[in-house]
Design a protein around this motif. Structure first.
Motif, mmCIF file in Angstrom:
data_model
loop_
_atom_site.group_PDB
_atom_site.id
_atom_site.type_symbol
_atom_site.label_atom_id
_atom_site.label_comp_id
_atom_site.label_asym_id
_atom_site.label_seq_id
_atom_site.Cartn_x
_atom_site.Cartn_y
_atom_site.Cartn_z
ATOM 1 N N VAL A 122 2.801 16.139 -6.054
ATOM 2 C CA VAL A 122 1.947 14.950 -6.131
ATOM 3 C C VAL A 122 1.030 14.900 -4.906
ATOM 4 N N GLU A 123 1.593 15.211 -3.763
ATOM 5 C CA GLU A 123 0.771 15.232 -2.554
ATOM 6 C C GLU A 123 -0.340 16.266 -2.645
ATOM 7 N N GLY A 130 0.828 -1.210 0.000
ATOM 8 C CA GLY A 130 0.000 0.000 0.000
ATOM 9 C C GLY A 130 0.856 1.250 0.000
ATOM 10 N N ASP A 171 -10.887 0.676 -5.267
ATOM 11 C CA ASP A 171 -10.555 0.740 -3.847
ATOM 12 C C ASP A 171 -11.755 1.266 -3.064
ATOM 13 N N LYS A 226 0.058 4.064 -6.415
ATOM 14 C CA LYS A 226 -0.827 3.451 -7.419
ATOM 15 C C LYS A 226 -1.894 4.440 -7.885
ATOM 16 N N THR A 227 -2.535 5.068 -6.896
ATOM 17 C CA THR A 227 -3.640 5.954 -7.249
ATOM 18 C C THR A 227 -3.140 7.194 -7.986
ATOM 19 N N TYR A 273 -10.194 12.276 -5.884
ATOM 20 C CA TYR A 273 -9.407 13.202 -6.702
ATOM 21 C C TYR A 273 -10.251 13.838 -7.810
ATOM 22 N N ILE A 306 9.415 8.241 -11.060
ATOM 23 C CA ILE A 306 8.602 9.341 -10.541
ATOM 24 C C ILE A 306 9.277 9.839 -9.259
#
Ligand SMILES: Nc1ncnc2c1ncn2[C@@H]1O[C@H](COP(=O)(O)OP(=O)(O)OP(=O)(O)O)[C@@H](O)[C@H]1O
Ligand SMILES: [Mg+2]
Lengths: 245, 524
Positions: free
Chosen positions: A210-211, A11, A39, A15-16, A47, A204
């Protein structure tokens, strides 16, 4: 129609973030794109500001095999979402009740053949009947991997699982995610692994942009298109397109 | 529940309504995206293939921003496809791959050419739910088309306006609520999209289908033969002229194709509609047109091979498909050389003189003393078609399984003459009957065409192989792949030869014979 999935047994590896950004880029190129947010926590749906709710839940989806009326348009051209639903946490049970219980997703997608060019699945971590369905239906698997020794071991476990289950149609596309260039350990692991694991060449980086997707609730290219993370997703998608075609 | 959303459009006859005021009390909050100004450039092929298929392709250039390529149905509001795009659309194989399925069968080998452009101002209102997710959009679109006033330097323009309520999949309920709201505000709705394209064409005096490659002649049965024949030849000359520029510039291969078809038809009309013009005139122009046929042949051959290439490649086993690639480069180069030569010929004084003398002949009033010149065209047409039909039947009946190939080639030529005659004069006959007979003939022609084409291709490929080897080192693999190709083509030719007798039997079925007789010999 090409079916892709973002998957890792681990996890929190990106991925997302990968699904959201790559699917967005794919749609931008004019491909009719659908994301299925598998999920139950519904990060992808979040998002895209879409309620993590599907009428009738897993049961209706799997046993009635009706998918068309549950799809929602995103705010972006060519990009639709099949949202998450809390009932997905029990999807395994419903899948067990079906004949050919590991091939239900393939059946579901067959009705979308004319509507979409690409389907992306964003999977929860873990190995389950849901993930077996994903592995059966998908042709390409993105595997975001944090460059640590333990992550690589997880990747080996996945390889073994795929071998044991004869999932020969699957093409694995592991790549390094959340790479922190300041961490020697990251660089060491990457140097050692790139050959043995045949990872994609794009990495990446670990990046605040990204956060920020969680705050902006949008793909990174919408609010930080010029950032290095956004550009690395573009490179990643280009590399994947090369492989697919 | 899924709501059927079909009425998306509101009529907005002018551009005066202030939308923001109008939307001051909507049930759903909205966000205004500032107005974007675009240049919209429409594209279609020379012969309007998109328009005929009810489609349009527009390149939308945002001022200081992205450019989008959009494909729509002419009467629809939302796009079928929309992608960011940085080039100008040209050939279908260069369009985004997603578009191919729909557009390949429509556009085929033709090039997309810019039709006209206009300005568009698009204002978007995004309706948002609590999560600030867009759940519906209202789009105000103003299109401004500008034209030069005749003989003046001043510009004139026309404004068109539409207000569209666009639904988003899965959020139709919001759409419904907004629809009701606008309706209550007194907006009239219509299910039809604003026909920006049609209205603009009208405004610009551009006529869709001003060029159509199928022969479309209307001959009055009361015409005499000379008038009708002159009319046919004049129309063919127009077709040639329409394609001249595109042929010289090599815009796409279809210009030359249509140009050549008009040449062949002209030759056929000259020699087959007998007894209308003086022999010396016929001979003179037959020769001149034979020359034009020769000039254009080699380039067309190369065009055909380039068009066939991908089919050639796919006919080979996957493992050797790439071996054929050097042939493509060879063909491409050869096509360029031939095209250059053709261009020079079509710009020469000799060509100019041929066309001028021909035009002079077609449009000058001379005396026609030949036997058929003043007879009714219906009679002459019946006679000529019937005679050619009998010839086809006779020639075909003389072909057995072991008859040499020449006889089939002769028959193919006769069939072609018959086909042209039937097409020239089709407006003189019952539409359905003539169509049915042309179809019957076409089936036979296809078989004969295959037989001949395969042979010619084999002949050419052998030549190409020799030439390629003379020019430079060519991989053995390529020559071998061409060998496999030749084998396929020979097999195809053999197959066509075997099918001939069955096809011909069908052609002369009693009911078909009766149809031919009734139609062309009915008067007798
Ligand atoms: N490249 C990155 N740089 C910095 N943070 C990242 C990066 N990729 C992802 N993150 C952050 O890490 C967290 C986990 O990422 P993400 O949700 O994409 O992973 P996941 O594998 O889908 O997680 P899960 O297994 O919970 O579904 C998120 O808060 C995300 O914003
Ligand atoms: Mg996730």
């Amino acid at each position: 129609m090409k079916i892709l999935a973002s998957y890792n047994i681990k996890g929190g590896v990106g991925k997302t973030a990968t699904t959201v950004n790559l699917a967005y880029l794919c749609a931008q190129q004019g491909w009719r794109t659908l994301i299925w947010d598998l999920d139950p926590q519904g990060a992808t749906s979040y998002y895209f500001r879409i309620k993590p709710k599907v009428k009738g839940g897993s049961k209706n989806l799997i046993s009635k095999k009706k998918i068309e009326n549950k799809i929602k348009a995103s705010d972006y051209d060519n990009l639709d979402i099949l949202p998450a639903d809390f009932s997905y946490r029990n999807m395994d049970i419903i899948l067990t009740q079906q004949k050919k219980c590991d091939q239900q997703f393939s059946v579901l997608f067959s009705s979308l053949e004319d509507e979409y060019d690409y389907i992306f699945m964003d999977c929860p971590p873990s190995i389950s009947l849901v993930s077996e369905n994903v592995l059966q239906a998908a042709e390409y698997l993105f595997i975001p991997t944090i460059p640590t020794v333990l992550s690589l071991r997880t990747y080996e476990q996945l390889q073994k699982f795929i071998q044991q289950h004869h999932l020969t149609h699957l093409k694995l596309l592991p790549f390094f995610s959340m790479v922190d260039k300041r961490k020697h350990i990251h660089l060491d692991v990457i140097r050692n692994a790139q050959n043995t694991f045949n990872t994609l060449s794009t990495q990446i980086p670990y990046a605040v942009d990204v956060e920020r997707m969680g705050i902006e609730r949008a793909p990174i290219h919408i609010f930080a298109g010029q950032s290095s993370a956004a550009k690395s997703y573009v490179r990643l998608w280009d590399e994947i397109v090369q492989i697919i075609n | 529940m899924s709501t059927k959303v079909d009425k998306q459009l509101f009529v907005m006859p002018d551009n005066t309504t202030e939308i923001t005021t109008l939307l001051s009390d909507t049930p759903i909050p909205w966000q205004h995206e500032e107005q974007h100004t675009y240049t919209v450039e429409y594209y279609d092929t020379f012969d309007w293939r998109l328009y005929v298929a009810g489609l349009s392709i527009e390149l939308q250039k945002q001022k200081q921003g992205q450019t989008f390529l959009v494909c729509k149905r002419i009467d629809a509001i939302t796009a079928i496809y929309q992608v960011p795009y940085t080039q100008h659309p040209d050939f279908v194989w260069n369009l985004p791959p997603t578009w191919h399925n729909l557009l390949e069968p429509i556009i085929k080998m033709r090039k997309l050419l810019p039709l006209f452009s206009m300005q568009a101002k698009i204002e978007l209102f995004h309706f948002l739910n609590k999560d600030e997710k867009t759940v519906a959009r209202l789009q105000k679109e103003v299109r401004i088309i500008t034209k030069k006033k005749k003989s003046k330097l001043t510009l004139k323009s026309k404004e068109m306006c539409a207000l569209m309520l666009l639904p988003l999949r899965g959020y139709e309920n919001y759409w419904l609520e907004l629809y009701q709201f606008l309706h209550d505000k007194g907006f009239k709705n219509t299910a039809k999209a604003p026909l920006f394209l049609d209205k603009s064409l009208q405004y610009l005096d551009k006529k869709p289908l001003d060029y159509y490659s199928k022969l479309n002649l209307t001959i009055d049965p009361s015409m005499d033969a000379k008038t009708a024949t002159l009319y046919i030849l004049q129309e063919l000359l127009k077709t040639m002229k329409a394609n001249e520029k595109g042929t010289i510039k090599n815009i796409d291969s279809e210009f030359l194709h249509d140009f050549r078809v008009a040449i062949r038809r002209t030759r056929s009309a000259l020699s087959q509609i007998k007894g209308v013009f003086a022999d010396n005139v016929v001979d003179e122009f037959k020769q001149k047109y034979a020359l034009l046929g020769q000039w254009t042949g080699a380039t067309r051959d190369m065009d055909v091979y380039l068009l066939k290439f991908s089919a050639y490649q796919q006919s080979l086993p996957v493992a050797i498909q790439k071996d054929l690639q050097p042939l493509y480069s060879f063909l491409e180069h050869k096509q360029k050389m031939e095209q250059k030569a053709l261009r020079r010929l079509l710009m020469s004084k000799q060509y100019h003189d041929i066309m001028e003398s021909w035009e002079h002949f077609l449009y000058s009033d001379s005396n026609y003393k030949e036997d058929n010149a003043l007879r009714p065209i219906t009679e002459v047409a019946n006679e000529r078609i019937w005679k050619m039909y009998k010839r086809v039947v006779k020639e075909g009946k003389g072909i057995y399984d072991d008859t040499p190939a020449e006889a089939l080639h002769e028959l193919r030529k006769s069939c072609k003459k018959l086909r042209y005659l039937m097409e020239f004069f089709s407006s003189l006959y019952d539409k359905n009957k003539i169509k049915a007979l042309i179809k019957v003939l076409k089936v036979l022609q296809e078989n004969l065409g295959d037989f001949q084409d395969f042979e010619v291709q084999v002949y050419h490929l052998r030549h190409f192989a020799t030439e390629m080897r003379e020019q430079r080192a060519i991989p053995v693999e390529t020559i071998m792949a061409m060998g496999v190709l030749v084998e396929h083509l020979l097999a195809g030719q053999y197959q066509a030869r075997r099918e001939f007798s069955q096809r011909f039997k069908e052609f002369i079925l009693i009911e078909n014979q009766t149809l031919f007789r009734d139609l062309f010999q009915g008067a007798k």
